[in-house]
Motif scaffolding. Structure first.
Motif, PDB file in Angstrom:
ATOM      1  N   PRO A 364       0.811  -1.229   0.000  1.00  0.00           N
ATOM      2  CA  PRO A 364       0.000   0.000   0.000  1.00  0.00           C
ATOM      3  C   PRO A 364       0.840   1.272   0.000  1.00  0.00           C
ATOM      4  CG  PRO A 364      -0.711  -1.531   1.724  1.00  0.00           C
ATOM      5  CD  PRO A 364       0.622  -2.014   1.226  1.00  0.00           C
ATOM      6  N   ALA A 377      -4.421   1.250  -1.409  1.00  0.00           N
ATOM      7  CA  ALA A 377      -4.433  -0.176  -1.722  1.00  0.00           C
ATOM      8  C   ALA A 377      -4.157  -0.422  -3.194  1.00  0.00           C
ATOM      9  CB  ALA A 377      -5.780  -0.782  -1.339  1.00  0.00           C
ATOM     10  N   ASP A 401       0.758  -6.535   3.755  1.00  0.00           N
ATOM     11  CA  ASP A 401      -0.542  -6.200   4.348  1.00  0.00           C
ATOM     12  C   ASP A 401      -1.681  -6.605   3.418  1.00  0.00           C
ATOM     13  OD1 ASP A 401       0.727  -5.056   6.578  1.00  0.00           O
ATOM     14  OD2 ASP A 401       0.893  -3.114   5.574  1.00  0.00           O
ATOM     15  N   GLU A 403      -4.035  -8.772   3.481  1.00  0.00           N
ATOM     16  CA  GLU A 403      -5.385  -9.013   3.987  1.00  0.00           C
ATOM     17  C   GLU A 403      -6.252  -7.755   3.875  1.00  0.00           C
ATOM     18  OE1 GLU A 403      -2.614  -9.687   5.512  1.00  0.00           O
ATOM     19  OE2 GLU A 403      -2.559 -11.891   5.618  1.00  0.00           O
ATOM     20  N   GLN A 404      -5.623  -6.582   3.847  1.00  0.00           N
ATOM     21  CA  GLN A 404      -6.376  -5.326   3.778  1.00  0.00           C
ATOM     22  C   GLN A 404      -6.959  -5.074   2.392  1.00  0.00           C
ATOM     23  OE1 GLN A 404      -3.885  -2.126   5.169  1.00  0.00           O
ATOM     24  NE2 GLN A 404      -3.248  -3.235   7.023  1.00  0.00           N
ATOM     25  N   TYR A 405      -6.389  -5.687   1.376  1.00  0.00           N
ATOM     26  CA  TYR A 405      -6.884  -5.458   0.016  1.00  0.00           C
ATOM     27  C   TYR A 405      -7.032  -6.776  -0.749  1.00  0.00           C
ATOM     28  CZ  TYR A 405      -1.773  -5.513  -0.696  1.00  0.00           C
ATOM     29  OH  TYR A 405      -0.447  -5.845  -0.675  1.00  0.00           O
TER      30      TYR A 405
END
Length: 502
Positions: A364, A377, A401, A403-405
């Motif tokens: 990100p 993202a 990261d 899991e965030q996108y």
């Protein structure tokens, strides 16, 4: 008696200094006409030299095989119409050097460089022949010097402010970078050759159209003369596959609607770099079709960034029928909201440099020159592609990261080298027709890779037994492969190449 030994030492030293005939044999000069020289080369060859640009120096070793020294009364290389030469002998730079002694059983290094002058004519290389002469004890000996010259267009710190076309009739040589201004379009004709000097970029703030009109009527070969080719300006054989020789193609925040078709980019720090660090909207966009990007590497590239074939900082790529191979850091590096769509692509990252970075990295946010940029993202869509390489004890995919996108990642009908994203959690890719880690690292069975056939020319077309055969999903509008071969309309192959049945 105690004074006798020191006295003998003194007398011995005096005898060495005063008595004739005690000079080392290899320093004694011979005038015998039979005392000829030998050379490490019979011909000094310069690869194709762009006119008005000096070459690197070529080395010639001159050997005196005689037991006594010889004096070379003259070493000379005369310039002639079309080429200017330079010699460096014992620190002296000249076209003629006189009275050079070479001890017995010793050698002399001669450095030769050349600058080819402009000539009338087209872009075809021309040959200039000359003799490097040595005169010793009345003997004349010569070594041939061959220089291949080529006329070119030179772009030195150039700013393009209006619509411009680079023609293919002569090579283009870039020094100190070229900038395409925000209101200009640069069009590069089919078959153009662009050679960039160390550190030089082609920076696009406006628009780049590379090979926009070439439409082959049938299958083509990798050396097709209509392919546009970008590479460094070092033409010697040893630089043919050396990464990081020049900057690459950079697209800045104002750039839009760029298209590169039937194009090769090699030996640069970045292949295609979209640089939009403030996440300006709309994102700069680059569409890539039927391209090859290879031997990409850098340690900083001017932005303290690692190298990548496709590096997007808030930029969008649409890539089809493209081979990306042998990148020392990343093949695809997307950060800060970048969007990638890869259809029928082959990422085959085999460079033998103990690489620890994955072929594909999404994140990100990014830090540039010590400053953290605001996060956004990224998005990745992959269809019918091969994401592979030889990273040691690791994945060729990394979603920082992720899991965030996770909803922004879609990979279908592709071959992937990953254990981290096999079937773990929302990022698991053991679905949608993907093939994860087929067999061991030799797969996906290319015709020739460094793993299967060391020392052979790389060929990333598919072997008969490749698991990529007939595992693709037909995609509307994409009916041919990288070499313009027709794809199977029902069960196409995965990757940039459609397998040819024997």
């Amino acid at each position: 008696m105690r004074y006798l030994f020191p006295l003998l030492l003194v007398l011995s030293a005096l005898a060495t200094v005063l008595l004739p005939g005690c000079e080392p044999k290899e320093d004694l000069l011979t005038t015998d006409s039979s005392a000829k020289l030998e050379f490490s080369l019979d011909t000094v060859k310069f690869d194709t030299v762009f006119v008005s640009v000096g070459t690197v120096s070529k080395r010639l070793w001159v050997y005196n095989r005689n037991s006594r020294a010889v004096k070379v009364s003259e070493i000379s290389l005369q310039s002639q119409p079309g080429v200017t030469y330079s010699l460096l002998v014992n620190g002296d730079k000249a076209l003629t050097v006189r009275d050079v002694a070479i001890r017995g059983k010793d050698s002399l290094l001669v450095l030769v460089s050349a600058t080819v002058d402009p000539t009338a004519g087209d872009a075809k290389p021309f040959l200039v022949v000359n003799d490097l002469r040595f005169r010793t004890n009345g003997n004349d000996q010569a070594v041939k010097v061959l220089s291949y010259g080529q006329n070119a267009y030179f772009h030195d710190n150039e700013v393009i402010t209006k619509n411009t076309t680079w023609k293919a009739d002569k090579p283009h040589v870039v020094y100190n970078s070229v900038l395409v201004d925000s209101l200009a379009t640069l069009t590069i004709e089919a078959g153009a050759r662009i050679y960039s000097h160390a550190g030089s970029f082609l920076v696009v703030r406006g628009r780049l159209l590379c090979n926009p009109t070439y439409r082959p009527t049938g299958p083509i070969k990798p050396d097709d003369p209509n392919i546009v080719r970008f590479q460094g300006d070092r033409r010697e054989k040893q630089y043919a596959d050396t990464p990081g020789q020049w900057g690459g193609l950079e697209f800045d925040a104002s750039s839009q609607d760029n298209v590169l078709r039937f194009t090769e980019i090699k030996n640069s720090a970045f292949g295609l770099l979209i640089y939009n660090p403030f996440n300006r909207q709309p994102h700069p966009r680059v569409q890539v079709e039927n391209a090859v990007l290879s031997n990409i590497s850098t340690l900083n590239g001017g932005y303290n960034l690692e190298g990548a074939a496709l590096l997007g900082i808030s930029g969008d790529f649409v890539v089809r029928n493209t081979l990306i191979t042998n990148c020392e850091q990343y093949a695809v590096f997307g950060v800060q909201g970048s969007q990638y769509q890869l259809d029928y692509c082959t990422l085959a990252n085999y460079l033998q440099n103990n690489r620890q970075t994955p072929s594909v990295l999404l994140a990100p946010a990014i830090e540039i020159n010590g400053k953290q940029r605001p996060p956004a993202a990224p998005r990745l869509t992959v269809r019918n592609s091969i994401l592979w390489g030889t990273i040691r004890d690791g994945d060729e995919l990394e979603f920082v990261d992720g899991e965030q996108y996770a909803g922004n990642i879609s990979i279908r009908n592709s071959i992937l080298k990953t254990k981290k994203y096999d079937n773990a959690g929302v990022l698991g890719q053991q679905k949608n027709g993907n093939i994860i880690n087929p067999d061991e690292f030799e797969r996906p069975l290319f015709k020739s890779s460094p793993v299967r056939f060391r020392g052979t020319k790389l060929n990333f077309q598919l072997d008969t037994l490749s698991p990529a055969s007939n595992k693709g999903l037909p995609l509307p509008g994409i009916t041919t492969d990288l070499l313009n071969l027709s794809r199977d309309p029902n069960t196409p192959d995965i990757g940039a190449y459609e397998r040819v049945n024997p």
